[in-house]
Scaffold this motif. Sequence first.
Motif, PDB file in Angstrom:
ATOM      1  N   ARG A   1      -1.161   8.754  -5.406  1.00 33.57           N
ATOM      2  CA  ARG A   1       0.003   8.986  -4.524  1.00 33.57           C
ATOM      3  C   ARG A   1       1.177   9.551  -5.331  1.00 33.57           C
ATOM      4  O   ARG A   1       1.418   9.160  -6.471  1.00 33.57           O
ATOM      5  CB  ARG A   1       0.392   7.692  -3.835  1.00 33.57           C
ATOM      6  N   GLY A   2       1.854  10.520  -4.738  1.00 37.10           N
ATOM      7  CA  GLY A   2       2.959  11.160  -5.441  1.00 37.10           C
ATOM      8  C   GLY A   2       2.541  12.377  -6.239  1.00 37.10           C
ATOM      9  O   GLY A   2       3.391  13.099  -6.761  1.00 37.10           O
ATOM     10  N   PHE A   3       1.221  12.610  -6.328  1.00 36.11           N
ATOM     11  CA  PHE A   3       0.703  13.713  -7.131  1.00 36.11           C
ATOM     12  C   PHE A   3      -0.141  14.649  -6.252  1.00 36.11           C
ATOM     13  O   PHE A   3      -0.835  14.191  -5.332  1.00 36.11           O
ATOM     14  CB  PHE A   3      -0.156  13.178  -8.277  1.00 36.11           C
TER      15      PHE A   3
ATOM     16  N   MET B   1       6.646   8.272   0.223  1.00 36.90           N
ATOM     17  CA  MET B   1       7.296   7.003  -0.082  1.00 36.90           C
ATOM     18  C   MET B   1       8.526   7.225  -0.972  1.00 36.90           C
ATOM     19  O   MET B   1       8.574   8.191  -1.751  1.00 36.90           O
ATOM     20  CB  MET B   1       6.311   6.035  -0.741  1.00 36.90           C
ATOM     21  N   PRO B   2       9.533   6.357  -0.847  1.00 38.76           N
ATOM     22  CA  PRO B   2      10.776   6.572  -1.600  1.00 38.76           C
ATOM     23  C   PRO B   2      10.615   6.399  -3.094  1.00 38.76           C
ATOM     24  O   PRO B   2      11.423   6.903  -3.883  1.00 38.76           O
ATOM     25  CB  PRO B   2      11.728   5.524  -1.010  1.00 38.76           C
ATOM     26  N   GLU B   3       9.624   5.647  -3.526  1.00 40.34           N
ATOM     27  CA  GLU B   3       9.376   5.454  -4.952  1.00 40.34           C
ATOM     28  C   GLU B   3       7.886   5.218  -5.150  1.00 40.34           C
ATOM     29  O   GLU B   3       7.156   4.936  -4.194  1.00 40.34           O
ATOM     30  CB  GLU B   3      10.179   4.273  -5.485  1.00 40.34           C
ATOM     31  N   PHE B   4       7.445   5.337  -6.382  1.00 40.54           N
ATOM     32  CA  PHE B   4       6.008   5.276  -6.668  1.00 40.54           C
ATOM     33  C   PHE B   4       5.740   4.085  -7.587  1.00 40.54           C
ATOM     34  O   PHE B   4       6.180   4.060  -8.729  1.00 40.54           O
ATOM     35  CB  PHE B   4       5.548   6.584  -7.290  1.00 40.54           C
ATOM     36  N   ASP B   5       5.026   3.127  -7.046  1.00 47.12           N
ATOM     37  CA  ASP B   5       4.753   1.882  -7.756  1.00 47.12           C
ATOM     38  C   ASP B   5       3.358   1.954  -8.357  1.00 47.12           C
ATOM     39  O   ASP B   5       2.367   2.110  -7.636  1.00 47.12           O
ATOM     40  CB  ASP B   5       4.854   0.711  -6.771  1.00 47.12           C
TER      41      ASP B   5
ATOM     42  N   ALA C   1       9.289   9.416 -14.974  1.00 43.60           N
ATOM     43  CA  ALA C   1      10.481   8.575 -14.864  1.00 43.60           C
ATOM     44  C   ALA C   1      10.560   7.853 -13.523  1.00 43.60           C
ATOM     45  O   ALA C   1      11.303   6.880 -13.385  1.00 43.60           O
ATOM     46  CB  ALA C   1      11.733   9.421 -15.069  1.00 43.60           C
ATOM     47  N   ASP C   2       9.799   8.316 -12.518  1.00 44.47           N
ATOM     48  CA  ASP C   2       9.848   7.718 -11.184  1.00 44.47           C
ATOM     49  C   ASP C   2       8.868   6.556 -11.015  1.00 44.47           C
ATOM     50  O   ASP C   2       8.924   5.837 -10.019  1.00 44.47           O
ATOM     51  CB  ASP C   2       9.498   8.760 -10.109  1.00 44.47           C
ATOM     52  N   LEU C   3       7.950   6.413 -11.945  1.00 39.95           N
ATOM     53  CA  LEU C   3       6.873   5.452 -11.761  1.00 39.95           C
ATOM     54  C   LEU C   3       7.321   4.053 -12.186  1.00 39.95           C
ATOM     55  O   LEU C   3       7.824   3.867 -13.285  1.00 39.95           O
ATOM     56  CB  LEU C   3       5.645   5.882 -12.570  1.00 39.95           C
ATOM     57  N   ARG C   4       7.100   3.086 -11.305  1.00 38.29           N
ATOM     58  CA  ARG C   4       7.479   1.706 -11.599  1.00 38.29           C
ATOM     59  C   ARG C   4       6.249   0.851 -11.875  1.00 38.29           C
ATOM     60  O   ARG C   4       5.170   1.108 -11.361  1.00 38.29           O
ATOM     61  CB  ARG C   4       8.214   1.096 -10.401  1.00 38.29           C
TER      62      ARG C   4
END
Length: 255
Positions: free
Chosen positions: A55-57, A64-68, A176-179
């Motif tokens: 997800r996110g790629f 989603m607002p952020e990528f966990d 930098a966005d990955l939590r």
Amino acid sequence: MPFATAPDGANIYYERHGDGPAILFVHGSGGHHAAWWQQVAALRDRFTVVTVDLRGFGRSDSSMPEFDGQDFPGDLIAVLESEDLRDVLLVGQSIGAVAALRAGLQRPDRVAGVALGHSLGGLAHPELSPLVDADRAEAVKLPVLDRLLSRRFQQEEPARTFLFQQMGTFNVAKMADLRNLSVNGPTIDEIVASGLQVWFLAGETDAVLSVATVRRAHELVKGSHLSVVPGAPHSMYWESPDLYNAAVASIRESL
């Protein structure tokens, strides 16, 4: 275009090529499914080769607002279930190895082994964390591209170097966005108790994670395997595909 549905409803893009024992490749932070073009073309005549966008790629859900990072293993499991794949070798590159190891531990009924490419897979251990931190402290002294590809490759292969750089521009998620990538990482005891076959796949000249660190992880994880490819950098799959593909095929055939 095939999509699998993750537990939270996110749409996860993947591709399936070839036939035979299954290998699922999981990209790193600057990649997506197409980053494996040199593996798909070389291995699909012998193996079922599956590539995926976390997800996110790439083409996967990026709404989603952020990528966990804690969601990534579920993305992989969704693909395994969608294609009803079993006895699979998960091959993770860098951060993709973290997701691959966790997915393998969660679904040993579908995963026969995990190859951790240039990564310890988020393994939690008090001796290993300082070693990883020391390697990263040296790596950040280099320009980003020099951490990932050798200077010689950049000079001799400008077209492939340019394409490598362009891959990341198709992603919404950035490093930098990955939590929570390494939060609650598996312990050595958890890995050993699972019975999951684990390979550490290292490049001899990896500027991000040293062979010495990988070798120590291998020594600590009893029953694990170690493959060190001579002269290979961090992005071995891109820069030295023949060596990388041979190593992956050997791991797959040993399962």
